[in-house]
Design a protein around this motif. Structure first.
Motif, PDB file in Angstrom:
ATOM      1  N   SER A  89       0.818  -1.206   0.000  1.00  0.00           N
ATOM      2  CA  SER A  89       0.000   0.000   0.000  1.00  0.00           C
ATOM      3  C   SER A  89       0.858   1.264   0.000  1.00  0.00           C
ATOM      4  CB  SER A  89      -0.926   0.016   1.217  1.00  0.00           C
ATOM      5  OG  SER A  89      -0.194   0.199   2.418  1.00  0.00           O
ATOM      6  N   LEU A  90       2.162   1.101   0.231  1.00  0.00           N
ATOM      7  CA  LEU A  90       3.078   2.231   0.230  1.00  0.00           C
ATOM      8  C   LEU A  90       3.611   2.477  -1.171  1.00  0.00           C
ATOM      9  CD1 LEU A  90       5.266   1.452   3.385  1.00  0.00           C
ATOM     10  CD2 LEU A  90       3.167   2.792   3.292  1.00  0.00           C
ATOM     11  N   ASP A  91       3.986   3.709  -1.421  1.00  0.00           N
ATOM     12  CA  ASP A  91       4.742   3.991  -2.633  1.00  0.00           C
ATOM     13  C   ASP A  91       6.078   3.267  -2.524  1.00  0.00           C
ATOM     14  OD1 ASP A  91       6.915   5.683  -4.114  1.00  0.00           O
ATOM     15  OD2 ASP A  91       5.010   6.305  -4.995  1.00  0.00           O
ATOM     16  N   PRO A  92       6.555   2.613  -3.585  1.00  0.00           N
ATOM     17  CA  PRO A  92       7.801   1.835  -3.502  1.00  0.00           C
ATOM     18  C   PRO A  92       9.004   2.630  -3.012  1.00  0.00           C
ATOM     19  CG  PRO A  92       6.640   1.336  -5.536  1.00  0.00           C
ATOM     20  CD  PRO A  92       5.915   2.481  -4.909  1.00  0.00           C
ATOM     21  N   SER A  93       8.982   3.945  -3.194  1.00  0.00           N
ATOM     22  CA  SER A  93      10.129   4.766  -2.800  1.00  0.00           C
ATOM     23  C   SER A  93      10.036   5.288  -1.370  1.00  0.00           C
ATOM     24  CB  SER A  93      10.274   5.955  -3.759  1.00  0.00           C
ATOM     25  OG  SER A  93       9.137   6.814  -3.678  1.00  0.00           O
ATOM     26  N   GLU A  94       8.904   5.049  -0.685  1.00  0.00           N
ATOM     27  CA  GLU A  94       8.760   5.544   0.682  1.00  0.00           C
ATOM     28  C   GLU A  94       9.753   4.860   1.617  1.00  0.00           C
ATOM     29  OE1 GLU A  94       4.932   7.009   2.452  1.00  0.00           O
ATOM     30  OE2 GLU A  94       4.131   5.545   1.036  1.00  0.00           O
ATOM     31  N   THR A 117      12.032  11.679   4.173  1.00  0.00           N
ATOM     32  CA  THR A 117      10.848  11.579   5.024  1.00  0.00           C
ATOM     33  C   THR A 117      10.512  10.118   5.266  1.00  0.00           C
ATOM     34  OG1 THR A 117       9.971  13.650   4.137  1.00  0.00           O
ATOM     35  CG2 THR A 117       8.415  12.184   5.254  1.00  0.00           C
ATOM     36  N   VAL A 118      10.319   9.748   6.517  1.00  0.00           N
ATOM     37  CA  VAL A 118       9.934   8.380   6.870  1.00  0.00           C
ATOM     38  C   VAL A 118       8.453   8.190   6.598  1.00  0.00           C
ATOM     39  CG1 VAL A 118       9.765   6.684   8.738  1.00  0.00           C
ATOM     40  CG2 VAL A 118      11.760   8.200   8.604  1.00  0.00           C
ATOM     41  N   GLY A 119       8.106   7.072   5.907  1.00  0.00           N
ATOM     42  CA  GLY A 119       6.719   6.817   5.563  1.00  0.00           C
ATOM     43  C   GLY A 119       6.053   5.765   6.415  1.00  0.00           C
ATOM     44  N   ALA A 120       6.855   4.861   7.035  1.00  0.00           N
ATOM     45  CA  ALA A 120       6.262   3.761   7.801  1.00  0.00           C
ATOM     46  C   ALA A 120       7.320   3.134   8.699  1.00  0.00           C
ATOM     47  CB  ALA A 120       5.672   2.703   6.862  1.00  0.00           C
ATOM     48  N   LEU A 157       2.708   7.333  12.165  1.00  0.00           N
ATOM     49  CA  LEU A 157       3.283   6.570  11.057  1.00  0.00           C
ATOM     50  C   LEU A 157       2.707   5.158  11.099  1.00  0.00           C
ATOM     51  CD1 LEU A 157       7.048   7.583  11.412  1.00  0.00           C
ATOM     52  CD2 LEU A 157       5.520   8.204   9.519  1.00  0.00           C
ATOM     53  N   PRO A 158       2.293   4.588   9.975  1.00  0.00           N
ATOM     54  CA  PRO A 158       1.758   3.224   9.996  1.00  0.00           C
ATOM     55  C   PRO A 158       2.860   2.199  10.235  1.00  0.00           C
ATOM     56  CG  PRO A 158       1.955   3.988   7.742  1.00  0.00           C
ATOM     57  CD  PRO A 158       2.285   5.164   8.610  1.00  0.00           C
ATOM     58  N   LEU A 159       2.474   1.062  10.776  1.00  0.00           N
ATOM     59  CA  LEU A 159       3.357  -0.098  10.910  1.00  0.00           C
ATOM     60  C   LEU A 159       3.007  -1.046   9.773  1.00  0.00           C
ATOM     61  CD1 LEU A 159       5.414  -1.507  12.912  1.00  0.00           C
ATOM     62  CD2 LEU A 159       3.415  -2.615  13.927  1.00  0.00           C
ATOM     63  N   ALA A 200      10.383   1.051   0.680  1.00  0.00           N
ATOM     64  CA  ALA A 200       9.342   0.020   0.756  1.00  0.00           C
ATOM     65  C   ALA A 200       9.590  -1.065  -0.281  1.00  0.00           C
ATOM     66  CB  ALA A 200       7.967   0.655   0.548  1.00  0.00           C
ATOM     67  N   ASP A 201      10.090  -0.676  -1.433  1.00  0.00           N
ATOM     68  CA  ASP A 201      10.402  -1.639  -2.477  1.00  0.00           C
ATOM     69  C   ASP A 201      11.463  -2.631  -2.002  1.00  0.00           C
ATOM     70  OD1 ASP A 201      10.160  -2.618  -5.217  1.00  0.00           O
ATOM     71  OD2 ASP A 201      12.147  -1.768  -5.547  1.00  0.00           O
ATOM     72  N   TYR A 202      12.507  -2.130  -1.324  1.00  0.00           N
ATOM     73  CA  TYR A 202      13.557  -3.009  -0.794  1.00  0.00           C
ATOM     74  C   TYR A 202      12.985  -3.926   0.288  1.00  0.00           C
ATOM     75  CZ  TYR A 202      17.984  -4.621   1.128  1.00  0.00           C
ATOM     76  OH  TYR A 202      19.019  -5.425   1.550  1.00  0.00           O
ATOM     77  N   ALA A 203      12.174  -3.365   1.180  1.00  0.00           N
ATOM     78  CA  ALA A 203      11.585  -4.174   2.250  1.00  0.00           C
ATOM     79  C   ALA A 203      10.700  -5.280   1.685  1.00  0.00           C
ATOM     80  CB  ALA A 203      10.782  -3.283   3.189  1.00  0.00           C
ATOM     81  N   THR A 204       9.949  -4.976   0.646  1.00  0.00           N
ATOM     82  CA  THR A 204       9.077  -5.981   0.037  1.00  0.00           C
ATOM     83  C   THR A 204       9.873  -7.171  -0.472  1.00  0.00           C
ATOM     84  OG1 THR A 204       7.461  -4.291  -0.603  1.00  0.00           O
ATOM     85  CG2 THR A 204       7.390  -6.376  -1.795  1.00  0.00           C
ATOM     86  N   GLU A 205      11.051  -6.910  -1.004  1.00  0.00           N
ATOM     87  CA  GLU A 205      11.865  -7.967  -1.592  1.00  0.00           C
ATOM     88  C   GLU A 205      12.656  -8.755  -0.555  1.00  0.00           C
ATOM     89  OE1 GLU A 205      15.358  -8.549  -5.003  1.00  0.00           O
ATOM     90  OE2 GLU A 205      14.325  -6.621  -4.783  1.00  0.00           O
TER      91      GLU A 205
END
Length: 349
Positions: free
Chosen positions: A42-47, A87-90, A113-115, A191-196
């Motif tokens: 749900s996050l932008d991949p760059s967040e 800026t931190v997104g999550a 900030l969401p978890l 977020a993109d890195y975390a997803t992977e």
């Protein structure tokens, strides 16, 4: 929240913090405000996603970390990153555990900030690099640590930017100086890195396992339900014959014997042997439950004379982060528990 904390304690494999403290922390979060858990996609991949953690020895008796310290650790890095133009997104928790699985809820409630529904690792692990989702040892990272009794020499608030290994060592030393434990924020990634590289969707498994403990009529039922869920085994139910624990270098290290089975731990259970044969090896899950109630018992809580069930589950049944795929990160485990680990963990000859 209680089911997630309880299931997290089972998945912690003896580590991941105190279940009682985790439930209190989670209650505080939902009483304070509205913590939010969102899917990573749900996050932008760059967040930017920031990991939250606790670092130290769970059995340390001089530690002092207030709930506000976990928020402060996040604020330190949010402010530092803002100064650098990011800026931190999550937020994302480091691991599963009685405390770790709900770590981030209070920070979310306070900072709004969401978890994310992910963790650096879907089980607990002893070292910072293991929970660094595949970041290399020479990569420069940003970390903060907060803990110790306010207005005393044990009080520490530290922000460090350094290579991963150096940063992790600095935070571990800070934990020792603060009495054994610090609240941590660290390793901003996209977020993109975390997803992977992270363990995605871990909360459902924790909640399911925790519900099995809550709804079980006795410890036997709880153990059987958990092992069915995780494709595992109840290896032995019996008396804790002996337990040796030493807190050193910011870790709890020791051995436990249960009816002839020997378990070693370095915060988490690392090995399980019987009659000289290896039964299970980290990162496979090795965990202990109270034989009567089914409540998970951590390595910091286990004592001689207790009646426990020892459960195992294969690593393939867990959501493991990228830190579990690097054999080099297992070498310190062997030194700590003085048992072969890497060859078993990676099926090497």
């Amino acid at each position: 929240m209680t089911d997630v904390a309880t299931g997290g304690a089972v998945l912690g494999g003896g580590g991941g913090g105190s279940l009682g403290e985790g439930i209190d922390f989670g209650k505080l979060a939902v009483e304070y405000g509205t913590p939010t858990i969102v899917p990573l996609d749900s996050l932008d991949p760059s967040e930017i996603v920031l990991t939250v953690s606790g670092v130290g020895a769970p059995a340390a008796t001089e530690s002092h970390v207030d709930p506000a310290d976990y928020v402060r650790a996040v604020e330190l890095l949010v402010d530092r990153l803002a100064e650098e133009g990011s800026t931190v997104g999550a937020l994302m928790t480091n691991e599963m555990g009685g405390f770790a699985s709900v770590n981030g809820l209070l920070q979310s409630a306070v900072t709004e900030l969401p978890l994310v529904d992910a963790a650096c690792n879907g089980r607990a692990h002893p070292t910072g690099p293991m929970g660094s989702i595949g970041l290399t040892s020479d990569e420069h990272v940003l970390q903060s640590g907060v803990g110790g009794v306010p207005e005393t020499e044990s009080r520490h608030e530290v922000v460090v930017r350094a290579q991963l290994g150096t940063a992790a060592s600095t935070i571990r030393q800070t934990a020792e100086a603060a009495g054994g434990l610090v609240a941590v924020a660290r390793n901003p990634v996209t977020a993109d890195y975390a997803t992977e590289h992270a363990a995605v969707g871990v909360y459902k498994q924790a909640e399911t396992v925790g519900a099995a403990v809550r709804t079980a009529t006795d410890g036997v039922t709880a153990a059987e339900t958990i092992t069915k869920e995780l494709d595992g085994n109840v290896v032995v139910t019996g008396t804790v014959d002996s337990c040796a624990l030493e807190t050193t270098g910011g870790f709890d290290v020791g051995t436990v014997t249960v009816d002839g089975y020997e378990l070693t731990f370095w915060n988490e259970y690392m090995t399980l042997d019987h009659d000289g044969a290896r039964v299970a090896t980290f990162p496979d899950l090795i965990t202990t439950l109270d034989a009567e109630s089914g409540r998970p018992i951590s390595t910091a809580e286990i004592e001689a004379g207790q009646q426990v069930s020892v459960l195992t589950a294969p690593g393939a049944s867990l959501a493991l982060g990228a830190g579990m795929a690097d054999p080099a990160l297992f070498e310190p485990v062997e030194a700590a528990v003085d048992r072969p680990v890497t060859n078993y963990a990676f099926n090497q000859e």
